[in-house]
Structure formats: C-alpha cells, structure tokens
Write a protein that holds these residues in place. Structure first.
Motif, PDB file in Angstrom:
ATOM      1  N   THR A  40       0.847  -1.184   0.000  1.00 28.42           N
ATOM      2  CA  THR A  40       0.000   0.000   0.000  1.00 28.42           C
ATOM      3  C   THR A  40       0.885   1.237   0.000  1.00 28.42           C
ATOM      4  OG1 THR A  40      -0.073   0.089   2.419  1.00 28.42           O
ATOM      5  CG2 THR A  40      -1.755  -1.249   1.307  1.00 28.42           C
ATOM      6  N   TRP A  42       1.199   3.286   2.205  1.00 26.63           N
ATOM      7  CA  TRP A  42       1.789   3.480   3.526  1.00 26.63           C
ATOM      8  C   TRP A  42       2.691   2.316   3.939  1.00 26.63           C
ATOM      9  CZ3 TRP A  42      -3.340   3.054   2.368  1.00 26.63           C
ATOM     10  CH2 TRP A  42      -4.006   1.902   2.775  1.00 26.63           C
ATOM     11  N   ASP A  46      -0.486  -5.412   0.529  1.00 17.61           N
ATOM     12  CA  ASP A  46      -1.795  -5.020   0.029  1.00 17.61           C
ATOM     13  C   ASP A  46      -2.672  -6.254  -0.178  1.00 17.61           C
ATOM     14  OD1 ASP A  46      -3.977  -3.861  -1.127  1.00 17.61           O
ATOM     15  OD2 ASP A  46      -2.857  -2.703  -2.618  1.00 17.61           O
ATOM     16  N   ARG A  48      -6.072  -5.932  -0.189  1.00 23.48           N
ATOM     17  CA  ARG A  48      -7.385  -5.389  -0.514  1.00 23.48           C
ATOM     18  C   ARG A  48      -8.018  -6.101  -1.710  1.00 23.48           C
ATOM     19  NH1 ARG A  48      -5.592   0.844  -0.776  1.00 23.48           N
ATOM     20  NH2 ARG A  48      -3.881  -0.227  -1.874  1.00 23.48           N
ATOM     21  N   PHE A 185     -10.603  -4.453   3.251  1.00 26.06           N
ATOM     22  CA  PHE A 185     -10.287  -3.038   3.075  1.00 26.06           C
ATOM     23  C   PHE A 185      -9.109  -2.709   3.991  1.00 26.06           C
ATOM     24  CE2 PHE A 185     -14.770  -3.550   2.135  1.00 26.06           C
ATOM     25  CZ  PHE A 185     -14.968  -2.790   0.992  1.00 26.06           C
ATOM     26  N   GLN A 186      -8.309  -1.757   3.588  1.00 25.93           N
ATOM     27  CA  GLN A 186      -7.173  -1.342   4.410  1.00 25.93           C
ATOM     28  C   GLN A 186      -7.045   0.172   4.414  1.00 25.93           C
ATOM     29  OE1 GLN A 186      -4.531  -4.792   2.504  1.00 25.93           O
ATOM     30  NE2 GLN A 186      -3.304  -3.597   3.963  1.00 25.93           N
ATOM     31  N   ALA A 187      -6.579   0.679   5.546  1.00 23.42           N
ATOM     32  CA  ALA A 187      -6.207   2.076   5.722  1.00 23.42           C
ATOM     33  C   ALA A 187      -4.997   2.086   6.639  1.00 23.42           C
ATOM     34  CB  ALA A 187      -7.370   2.876   6.325  1.00 23.42           C
ATOM     35  N   PRO A 188      -4.275   3.178   6.731  1.00 21.64           N
ATOM     36  CA  PRO A 188      -3.115   3.196   7.627  1.00 21.64           C
ATOM     37  C   PRO A 188      -3.486   2.761   9.044  1.00 21.64           C
ATOM     38  CG  PRO A 188      -3.079   5.139   6.224  1.00 21.64           C
ATOM     39  CD  PRO A 188      -4.391   4.449   5.975  1.00 21.64           C
ATOM     40  N   ASP A 207      -2.060  -0.895  14.300  1.00 20.08           N
ATOM     41  CA  ASP A 207      -1.227   0.239  14.707  1.00 20.08           C
ATOM     42  C   ASP A 207      -0.462  -0.016  15.995  1.00 20.08           C
ATOM     43  OD1 ASP A 207      -3.337   0.212  16.451  1.00 20.08           O
ATOM     44  OD2 ASP A 207      -4.004   2.268  16.063  1.00 20.08           O
TER      45      ASP A 207
END
Length: 340
Positions: A40, A42, A46, A48, A185-188, A207
C-alpha cells in the motif's frame, strides 16, 4: 457459480503443485513465503479486494470422515467420486427449472469439487476435540432453531444467528450454502473484513494498540493485527462475549445442532498468507480451555474474485420470524394438550 470452474482449477493447481514438492502427497504443503505482494502507499502488504469463499462451498466437510484417517487430501479416485457427487448437486437447478419447481437447487449454491478431506487440520484426525465437562454442560444448555424438537417461548430460546445478531467466530470464516462474500479493506493502521453473512465488519487495528479491557466483551471479539514476514497478516482476537454464539454450525460436516458454546477464555489466532496475487491461504487456531480439551485449527484456500457482488442480507424481513416461531410453538403445544 459463474467462476466456480476457474476457482476450482486454481485451487487444484495450488494443491497439486505443493503436493508434488513434498514427500507425503496426502498432506497439505505449508504456505509459501516466496510471493512478495505489492505494498500500500503506507508500506503494508496489500490484501485489498474481494475474497469470497463460495468456491469452497459444497462437499468438503468441516470435520473429517473417519475413513480418511489423518489424510488431508483425497486420492485421485476419491476426488473423482466427489466431483461426480457435486455434478449431481449442480444438476438440481436445471431439473427444477425444467419441472417448474423451486427447491434446494435454487436455494443452495454448490461449487466445484476440491481435494480437501476436511477444513479442520488439527487435531490430526480432523475432528473437533472433546468437550470439557463444563463445555458439555454449556452445550447442553444451548437453544437454537437448528435443534430438533425444541420449544420456543422467549428470545433466549434462539441463538445469535437465529436472531440475526451474528454467526460468530470462527464460524463466519467458513463457507455456508450462500452469502459467502468477504472483502478486505485497508487504511493506515487498520484492516477491515466485510462479511456478507449478517453484514458484519471485523475491524482489525494494525497500529500496535493494545486490546480493549478484558471486561468489554464483543460478539466477534476484539482483534489486533500485526504483519509477519512480507506476506502475512496475523490477527489475535480475545474478549469474546459468552453466550449462544455458534462456532461451526451450517458448514457441511459440522455438528448438526448449534451446540458449540463460546466462553470468555476463547482465543483466536489467524494468519492470512498471501501466496499469490489472487491467492490467500487462511489458517487459524481456536483455543477455548473452558469448552474444549485442546485447541483446534483449520485452513482454507481463498481465491480473489473482485467481481463478486454483495447484496442486502435480509435475515428475516420485517423482524417477525422470532415472534412467529414463538406463537407457532405455543399454538402447537396447545393443540397437543387439547388432543390428550
């Protein structure tokens, strides 16, 4: 069904390729670390995309039939027999269409055959471990529409899936006869797993944050993720809410009744190994010392299908079915009493 042949072929190649490289062709190969997924923006692997497990729905049992012993893979002859059985199930839809009827052929989705003897990989015999005495007591006290000959008088006579609350874990990660969609789905600092069944979303922080306090129990537990090697997401889940939450009901070869309880001591460790651009090997170990005498593990091979569409999961339209079960059950018992 539109992609069953492609997915089954990919799974067969994956297993066959691994089997050729190992000494024992009856056992699954360990997930490979050779593949390096793209990252990703970040910097995390990945994962996703759409990863529905409808291609796993069919004749592969949750628990392994005794005739297979400790073998994790079918022989060629056994595979051919399963393929023939699947073909007969697939024919039900066409038969119903030609007869102008609607039955299980329209209701239940069936995928192409694969070579797995069971989804459970440990214990070695592919069977759920024995209950502890307390686990058996909790199991005997459970109530569900899946159990035969049961009376219904109030909402606590139903399990959490009956009430459209949750299918629970790890049950939600196993195939059912329909609604097998999964999206990642992914986000930081966060991974989210969207599940088609009951439309639940598992939120998995990556995190480094700590688990919630132990007293905050949740139906799907409290998950925390970490990245292992360069291709694997490890997820640690605790803080399960005890109660009528299934761990395996519905999957072919699982206990026929929703009788597998969850305790506050339950602990789920999952690994999502991305072994190809379109392949994830999903493995987990479930530990619940209150319920089971030992931990048990399972493995499923996922295939990407970004075209899989998720539609509304209308569990019971109008929210009337629980009431209907209760009123029908009371009326049935009243009629029985009147006839005596």
């Amino acid at each position: 069904m539109r992609s069953a042949s492609f997915l089954a072929a990919s799974l067969a190649l994956l297993i066959a390729g691994g089997a050729a490289a190992q000494e024992d062709p009856t056992q699954l190969p360990a997930p490979s670390n050779d593949f390096r997924p793209s990252l990703t923006s970040w910097g995390e692997p990945d994962l996703r995309g759409g990863w529905p497990i409808d291609h796993l729905n069919g004749r592969t049992p949750f628990q392994r039939p005794a005739e297979y012993g400790n073998r994790q893979l079918l022989t060629e002859e056994e595979y051919n027999e399963r393929a023939q059985a699947v073909a007969q199930l697939e024919q039900r839809y066409e038969n119903e269409e030609s007869e102008g009827t609607m039955g299980m052929g329209h209701w239940a989705e069936v995928a192409a055959a694969n070579r797995r003897t069971s989804w459970i990989t440990a214990p070695a015999d592919g069977q759920l471990p024995a209950y502890t005495p307390e686990g058996q007591r909790l199991s005997d006290a459970m109530r569900s529409t899946w159990a035969a000959g049961q009376h219904f008088d109030w909402v606590d006579d139903f399990d959490s899936w009956d009430r459209c609350i949750t299918r629970g874990l790890p049950a939600s990660m196993f195939p059912f006869m329909y609604n097998n969609g999964i999206r990642i789905f992914q986000a930081p600092g966060l991974v989210a797993l969207q599940l088609e069944m009951v439309h639940e979303v598992r939120m998995i922080p990556t995190d480094g944050s700590a688990h919630l306090p132990r007293q905050i129990g949740q139906w799907m537990g409290d998950s925390r993720g970490t990245w292992e090697d360069h291709n694997t997401l490890r997820v640690d889940t605790v803080n399960f809410r005890p109660g009528p939450s299934a761990t395996n009901i519905g999957t072919t070869g699982s206990p026929r009744e929703n009788d597998t309880p969850v305790s506050e001591e339950a602990h789920l460790v999952e690994r999502f190994h991305m072994v190809g651009e379109d392949e994830i090997i999903y493995e987990f170990t479930w530990t619940d010392p209150v319920v089971f005498e030992q931990p048990w593990s399972a493995r499923l091979e996922w295939q990407r299908d970004d075209d899989y569409g998720m539609y509304e999961y209308a569990c019971h339209e109008g929210n009337v079915q629980i009431r209907n079960y209760i009123t029908a059950s009371r009326a049935e018992r009243a009629a029985e009493d009147a006839s005596e």
